[in-house]
Design an enzyme around this catalytic site. Structure first.
Site, PDB file in Angstrom:
ATOM      1  CD  GLU A 115      65.322   1.799 -40.173  1.00 51.26           C
ATOM      2  OE1 GLU A 115      64.722   1.120 -40.838  1.00 51.26           O
ATOM      3  OE2 GLU A 115      66.102   2.760 -40.503  1.00 51.26           O
ATOM      4  CG  HIS A 129      83.162 -24.904 -38.622  1.00 50.19           C
ATOM      5  ND1 HIS A 129      83.667 -26.130 -38.409  1.00 50.19           N
ATOM      6  CD2 HIS A 129      81.956 -25.333 -38.930  1.00 50.19           C
ATOM      7  CE1 HIS A 129      83.282 -27.156 -38.502  1.00 50.19           C
ATOM      8  NE2 HIS A 129      81.844 -26.831 -38.935  1.00 50.19           N
ATOM      9  CE  LYS A 181      69.166   9.782 -43.019  1.00 51.77           C
ATOM     10  NZ  LYS A 181      67.813   9.654 -43.248  1.00 51.77           N
TER      11      LYS A 181
HETATM   12  O1  PA5 Z   1      62.522   1.649 -43.314  1.00 50.69           O
HETATM   13  C1  PA5 Z   1      62.850   2.430 -43.568  1.00 50.69           C
HETATM   14  O2  PA5 Z   1      61.985   3.598 -43.467  1.00 50.69           O
HETATM   15  C2  PA5 Z   1      64.215   3.230 -44.036  1.00 50.69           C
HETATM   16  O3  PA5 Z   1      65.105   2.156 -43.824  1.00 50.69           O
HETATM   17  C3  PA5 Z   1      64.265   3.769 -45.411  1.00 50.69           C
HETATM   18  O4  PA5 Z   1      63.617   2.662 -46.341  1.00 50.69           O
HETATM   19  C4  PA5 Z   1      65.758   4.096 -45.730  1.00 50.69           C
HETATM   20  O5  PA5 Z   1      66.397   5.157 -44.666  1.00 50.69           O
HETATM   21  C5  PA5 Z   1      65.503   4.865 -47.261  1.00 50.69           C
HETATM   22  O6  PA5 Z   1      64.707   5.965 -47.393  1.00 50.69           O
HETATM   23  P1  PA5 Z   1      64.203   6.470 -48.586  1.00 50.69           P
HETATM   24  O7  PA5 Z   1      63.408   5.552 -49.324  1.00 50.69           O
HETATM   25  O8  PA5 Z   1      63.286   7.661 -48.210  1.00 50.69           O
HETATM   26  O9  PA5 Z   1      65.371   6.958 -49.394  1.00 50.69           O
END
Ligand code: PA5
Length: 441
Positions: free
Chosen positions: A279, A300, A414
């Site tokens: 990410e 394996h 989304k």
């Molecule tokens: O690293 C990040 O910011 C994302 O992976 C969020 O943690 C994830 O999308 C969850 O978001 P939220 O805590 O707003 O529900």
């Protein structure tokens, strides 16, 4: 004063081979120094989200105490904690709990998928148990955890004030509003820390403390690693060395990084790492695809493609050097399986030989590899490892002109999902109008 010689984390670069020399790495020192300075001064890309860099400031002493006290109270009142969250709001806690908790089954997870089968099975499993729920969402508006809260809310019906706890933004969001309405205990996801860098905030510390992991030692490991990482010298800072090695290998055409471990309890550590790097770095057409292997199991299966498939793989081993429990290979009188040559040896030693052999074989097969070594697996060393990965990730991205703290790409699905679900406000979103193409036998 930190004893550097006893610090539990080190980086072994023996198996990098000819793909990368130490001179090539050290040429990057000036650029590392520059981005380190920008990161620490809060002048880098994404500078609103650097609150984790000073690990000692993530939680005040009072807030840390309030979290631990809440965990103790919940432990006394309940049998199990259900953590509801997705991405950075659950992976760090799960990683630490699965690696270290003496009773990992005390904490279960929901809101990280939308599977009716998963949720139904979990509800059945929790029947008759006293459940605490920790709902965690920084934005407070993420669909998956919000949906899961609705599904699981009846487990705490009538005793929300005692057993429902929300971890969310201090000032905004639907979850904050709900928490205020219910009058339940709240913890804050700091404004200046993004989800995947938040494990050492209330996001991770509450569930981890509930699972009986030493959260003080975990935090101290990170704080000490942060302190050592202030020395930017690539010859003395394994985190920055790791960052540079990844970038140079990526520039040389290595597209995939596998985090390989020989301890199944580190499986979720790898999941957390995959989110952190995927990410943070996977933007602007860049990034090493973060994959993981659990060896020797995957030797394996995936072992074949690592050894002989397309040569675009680099590997980072995560190895625990000691502290495993004694488990000795027994002697058999008839040696019918031919295994007596190992009789009397520790299984941990056999596992270590498997690692040494794999690192060598993969190197010979054209997979440059490095090894992060933890002298033992405990809360302190895991705290250090978390910080190591976080700071290395930030520097890796910044050097390449990537903002390590945003995730614009995760919005794309989304938009389509909200349109399909009929979420108000998404009526005008365009969705693919082409007919479906389904091939049947
Ligand atoms: O690293 C990040 O910011 C994302 O992976 C969020 O943690 C994830 O999308 C969850 O978001 P939220 O805590 O707003 O529900």
């Amino acid at each position: 004063m930190i004893n550097k010689d006893k610090f539990p984390l080190s980086l072994d670069i023996t198996n990098l081979g000819n793909d990368l020399t130490i001179d090539e790495i050290c040429q990057r020192q000036p650029i590392v120094d520059m981005f380190d300075s920008l990161l620490r001064k809060g002048e880098c890309l994404g500078n609103d989200f650097t609150g984790w860099v000073k690990a000692e400031d993530i939680l005040t002493k009072d807030e840390f105490g309030r979290i631990v006290a809440c965990a103790e109270k919940l432990k006394a009142q309940t049998d199990v904690m259900l953590v509801i969250g997705i991405g950075g709001s659950y992976l760090g806690a799960r990683a630490v709990i699965e690696a270290l908790s003496p009773c990992p089954e005390k904490v279960v997870f929901a809101g990280q998928n939308i599977s009716a089968s998963y949720m139904t099975a979990l509800k059945n499993k929790l029947k008759g148990k006293r459940v605490a729920i920790n709902i965690i969402s920084k934005s407070g508006t993420t669909t998956e955890p919000a949906l899961a809260l609705r599904v699981f809310m009846d487990l705490v019906k009538g005793c929300e004030k005692a057993t429902l706890v929300a971890t969310t933004d201090q000032n905004k969001g639907a979850l904050l509003n709900l928490a205020n309405k219910l009058g339940i205990e709240k913890f804050v996801v700091p404004d200046n820390i993004g989800g995947r860098y938040s494990v050492l905030s209330a996001v991770g510390i509450l569930p981890i403390a509930y699972a009986d992991v030493d959260v003080k030692a975990l935090t101290q490991g990170a704080v000490d690693c942060a302190s050592l990482a202030k020395n930017t010298s690539l010859k003395e800072n394994p985190a920055y060395l790791y960052a540079v090695i990844r970038n140079v290998l990526s520039a040389k055409g290595f597209d995939i990084e596998i985090l390989s471990s020989f301890e199944p309890c580190l499986l979720y550590m790898a999941e957390w790492w995959k989110q952190l790097y995927g990410e943070s770095e996977g933007k602007q057409g860049q990034g090493l695809f973060p994959a993981s292997c659990s060896f020797s199991t995957d030797l394996h299966s995936l072992g074949q493609i690592i050894q002989e498939g397309k040569r675009n793989i680099t590997e980072t081993f995560l190895i625990i050097e000691g502290g495993e429990p004694s488990c000795v290979v027994p002697m058999w009188d008839d040696d019918s399986d031919g295994m007596n040559y190992l009789a009397g040896k520790e299984v941990a030693w056999v596992n270590n030989m498997a690692y040494e052999a794999t690192a060598k074989a993969h190197r010979e097969g054209g997979v440059p590899n490095i090894t992060i070594k933890l002298s033992q697996l405990d809360a302190y060393s895991l705290g250090a490892l978390i910080y190591f990965f976080e700071i290395a990730c930030a520097i890796t991205c910044l050097i390449r002109g990537i903002n390590p703290f945003n995730q614009p790409g995760v919005e794309a699905y989304k938009k389509h999902m909200f349109k399909l679900l009929g979420k108000p406000g998404y009526e005008k979103e365009s969705v693919d109008t082409q007919g479906k193409q389904i091939i049947t036998f």
